[in-house]
Structures are given as C-alpha cells and as structure tokens.
Write a protein that holds these residues in place. Structure first.
Motif, mmCIF file in Angstrom:
data_model
loop_
_atom_site.group_PDB
_atom_site.id
_atom_site.type_symbol
_atom_site.label_atom_id
_atom_site.label_comp_id
_atom_site.label_asym_id
_atom_site.label_seq_id
_atom_site.Cartn_x
_atom_site.Cartn_y
_atom_site.Cartn_z
ATOM 1 N N THR A 10 4.125 17.868 19.827
ATOM 2 C CA THR A 10 3.287 19.021 19.483
ATOM 3 C C THR A 10 1.911 18.572 19.037
ATOM 4 O O THR A 10 0.899 19.155 19.429
ATOM 5 N N LEU A 11 1.836 17.516 18.229
ATOM 6 C CA LEU A 11 0.555 17.004 17.747
ATOM 7 C C LEU A 11 -0.292 16.471 18.902
ATOM 8 O O LEU A 11 -1.482 16.763 18.986
ATOM 9 N N VAL A 12 0.325 15.721 19.810
ATOM 10 C CA VAL A 12 -0.390 15.190 20.981
ATOM 11 C C VAL A 12 -0.900 16.341 21.830
ATOM 12 O O VAL A 12 -2.060 16.342 22.273
ATOM 13 N N CYS A 13 -0.049 17.332 22.045
ATOM 14 C CA CYS A 13 -0.442 18.497 22.853
ATOM 15 C C CYS A 13 -1.584 19.253 22.183
ATOM 16 O O CYS A 13 -2.547 19.645 22.840
ATOM 17 N N LYS A 14 -1.504 19.425 20.883
ATOM 18 C CA LYS A 14 -2.551 20.148 20.141
ATOM 19 C C LYS A 14 -3.876 19.395 20.216
ATOM 20 O O LYS A 14 -4.926 19.993 20.438
ATOM 21 N N ASN A 15 -3.827 18.073 20.053
ATOM 22 C CA ASN A 15 -5.054 17.262 20.154
ATOM 23 C C ASN A 15 -5.655 17.357 21.547
ATOM 24 O O ASN A 15 -6.863 17.465 21.707
ATOM 25 N N ARG A 16 -4.800 17.318 22.558
ATOM 26 C CA ARG A 16 -5.266 17.424 23.942
ATOM 27 C C ARG A 16 -5.904 18.789 24.195
ATOM 28 O O ARG A 16 -6.976 18.879 24.794
ATOM 29 N N MET A 17 -5.283 19.833 23.727
ATOM 30 C CA MET A 17 -5.814 21.178 23.924
ATOM 31 C C MET A 17 -7.142 21.351 23.174
ATOM 32 O O MET A 17 -8.056 22.002 23.680
ATOM 33 N N ASN A 18 -7.263 20.772 21.992
ATOM 34 C CA ASN A 18 -8.532 20.831 21.252
ATOM 35 C C ASN A 18 -9.633 20.091 22.008
ATOM 36 O O ASN A 18 -10.777 20.549 22.057
ATOM 37 N N ALA A 19 -9.281 18.965 22.609
ATOM 38 C CA ALA A 19 -10.270 18.204 23.390
ATOM 39 C C ALA A 19 -10.713 19.003 24.611
ATOM 40 O O ALA A 19 -11.902 19.038 24.948
ATOM 41 N N ILE A 20 -9.764 19.663 25.276
ATOM 42 C CA ILE A 20 -10.100 20.500 26.430
ATOM 43 C C ILE A 20 -10.988 21.658 25.990
ATOM 44 O O ILE A 20 -11.985 21.979 26.649
ATOM 45 N N LYS A 21 -10.650 22.267 24.875
ATOM 46 C CA LYS A 21 -11.448 23.382 24.337
ATOM 47 C C LYS A 21 -12.879 22.927 24.061
ATOM 48 O O LYS A 21 -13.843 23.614 24.418
ATOM 49 N N ASP A 22 -13.030 21.762 23.422
ATOM 50 C CA ASP A 22 -14.368 21.224 23.134
ATOM 51 C C ASP A 22 -15.158 21.002 24.422
ATOM 52 O O ASP A 22 -16.326 21.385 24.522
ATOM 53 N N ALA A 23 -14.519 20.386 25.411
ATOM 54 C CA ALA A 23 -15.195 20.115 26.690
ATOM 55 C C ALA A 23 -15.619 21.415 27.360
ATOM 56 O O ALA A 23 -16.736 21.523 27.881
ATOM 57 N N MET A 24 -14.738 22.403 27.360
ATOM 58 C CA MET A 24 -15.059 23.676 28.007
ATOM 59 C C MET A 24 -16.198 24.399 27.287
ATOM 60 O O MET A 24 -17.017 25.052 27.924
ATOM 61 N N GLU A 25 -16.263 24.287 25.971
ATOM 62 C CA GLU A 25 -17.369 24.908 25.238
ATOM 63 C C GLU A 25 -18.698 24.264 25.605
ATOM 64 O O GLU A 25 -19.699 24.948 25.776
ATOM 65 N N ILE A 26 -18.706 22.949 25.753
ATOM 66 C CA ILE A 26 -19.941 22.234 26.083
ATOM 67 C C ILE A 26 -20.364 22.503 27.529
ATOM 68 O O ILE A 26 -21.547 22.633 27.830
ATOM 69 N N LEU A 27 -19.389 22.624 28.437
ATOM 70 C CA LEU A 27 -19.685 22.735 29.870
ATOM 71 C C LEU A 27 -19.546 24.144 30.427
ATOM 72 O O LEU A 27 -19.754 24.353 31.620
ATOM 73 N N SER A 28 -19.211 25.101 29.573
ATOM 74 C CA SER A 28 -18.956 26.454 30.071
ATOM 75 C C SER A 28 -20.239 27.128 30.549
ATOM 76 O O SER A 28 -21.337 26.724 30.208
ATOM 77 N N GLY A 29 -20.043 28.155 31.309
ATOM 78 C CA GLY A 29 -21.167 28.912 31.836
ATOM 79 C C GLY A 29 -21.329 28.663 33.320
ATOM 80 O O GLY A 29 -20.784 27.725 33.889
ATOM 81 N N LYS A 30 -22.088 29.530 33.911
ATOM 82 C CA LYS A 30 -22.275 29.505 35.356
ATOM 83 C C LYS A 30 -23.160 28.361 35.835
ATOM 84 O O LYS A 30 -23.025 27.898 36.970
ATOM 85 N N TRP A 31 -24.057 27.852 34.981
ATOM 86 C CA TRP A 31 -25.144 27.003 35.462
ATOM 87 C C TRP A 31 -25.079 25.528 35.098
ATOM 88 O O TRP A 31 -25.743 24.712 35.725
ATOM 89 N N LYS A 32 -24.307 25.149 34.091
ATOM 90 C CA LYS A 32 -24.364 23.762 33.613
ATOM 91 C C LYS A 32 -23.983 22.747 34.689
ATOM 92 O O LYS A 32 -24.643 21.725 34.844
ATOM 93 N N PHE A 33 -22.933 23.033 35.452
ATOM 94 C CA PHE A 33 -22.549 22.102 36.517
ATOM 95 C C PHE A 33 -23.614 22.059 37.617
ATOM 96 O O PHE A 33 -23.875 20.996 38.180
ATOM 97 N N HIS A 34 -24.242 23.187 37.897
ATOM 98 C CA HIS A 34 -25.332 23.209 38.891
ATOM 99 C C HIS A 34 -26.483 22.320 38.428
ATOM 100 O O HIS A 34 -27.031 21.531 39.210
ATOM 101 N N ILE A 35 -26.851 22.464 37.166
ATOM 102 C CA ILE A 35 -27.981 21.694 36.620
ATOM 103 C C ILE A 35 -27.642 20.207 36.609
ATOM 104 O O ILE A 35 -28.434 19.376 37.070
ATOM 105 N N LEU A 36 -26.462 19.868 36.087
ATOM 106 C CA LEU A 36 -26.067 18.460 36.039
ATOM 107 C C LEU A 36 -25.978 17.862 37.441
ATOM 108 O O LEU A 36 -26.469 16.755 37.680
#
Length: 119
Positions: A10-36
């Motif tokens: 559960t702890l490993v899964c929670k840490n993984r999900m938090n990391a995914i959440k952080d990445a998605m917050e930084i990269l979310s939106g329609k344009w960031k991947f286009h710009i990068l």
C-alpha cells in the motif's frame, strides 16, 4: 506477516500514485507537450517563433505555459541584450529527461492513427 506485506504494498502504491499525480500536475494541459516537443526539435526559440510553430495557441496561453514550465525547471528563459530586447527559450537539462517519454507518446499516437485508418 501478511498485514506487513500489504502495508508495504500500500505504501509503495501510494508513493507511486503521488509521483504520478505530481508529474501530471506539472505536465497537464493542452499545450505543455506541444511546447516541449517544439523546443526539443527546434532548439532555442524566441516567443514569436514558438507562437508561429504551435498551431492554435494564443499568445497569452503560451506566455502562461512558458512561465509554468520555467518555474518547474523544464525550460530556461534567456533575455538577450539587444534592441529591442530579445527573449529565447530552451529546454533545460532536466527538461530533456522527458524526451524519451514524448518520443514514446508520439510513437503510440502514430500506431493509434494507423489502427484507426486500417479499419
């Protein structure tokens, strides 16, 4: 003993999900991947060059996304001492770590399009 294993899982899964959440917050939106993707392919680019290259993005949105990515250390903004002042953007060394992921997403997208058109 099983409860400890479940707790660790559960702890490993929670840490993984938090990391995914952080990445998605930084990269979310329609344009960031286009710009990068554009900066990774084109190297250093000025604001107006990016605006021309990225079809459909508004200047205000491009400015906001560039600021967000600069705050998150994905791109670097350099003000050149010219008249008028020129600003260039480039992907940081840390930002380049996303390149293999963008390449895989592009590869997946191409395969997906092929599968649609073959039916």
């Amino acid at each position: 003993m099983k409860k400890v294993a479940n707790l660790n899982t559960t702890l490993v899964c929670k840490n993984r999900m938090n990391a995914i959440k952080d990445a998605m917050e930084i990269l979310s939106g329609k344009w960031k991947f286009h710009i990068l993707g554009t900066l990774l392919q084109g190297g250093n680019m000025r604001f107006m060059d990016l605006l021309r290259e990225i079809d459909g993005i508004a200047a205000k949105m491009l400015s906001k996304e560039l600021q967000d990515m600069e705050i998150n250390h994905l791109i670097k903004r350099t003000v050149l001492d010219t008249k008028p002042v020129t600003v260039e953007y480039e992907v940081t060394e840390y930002g380049r770590t996303i390149e293999p992921i963008i390449d895989e997403i592009a590869k997946w997208g191409l395969e997906y399009r092929r599968s649609l058109y073959q039916k």
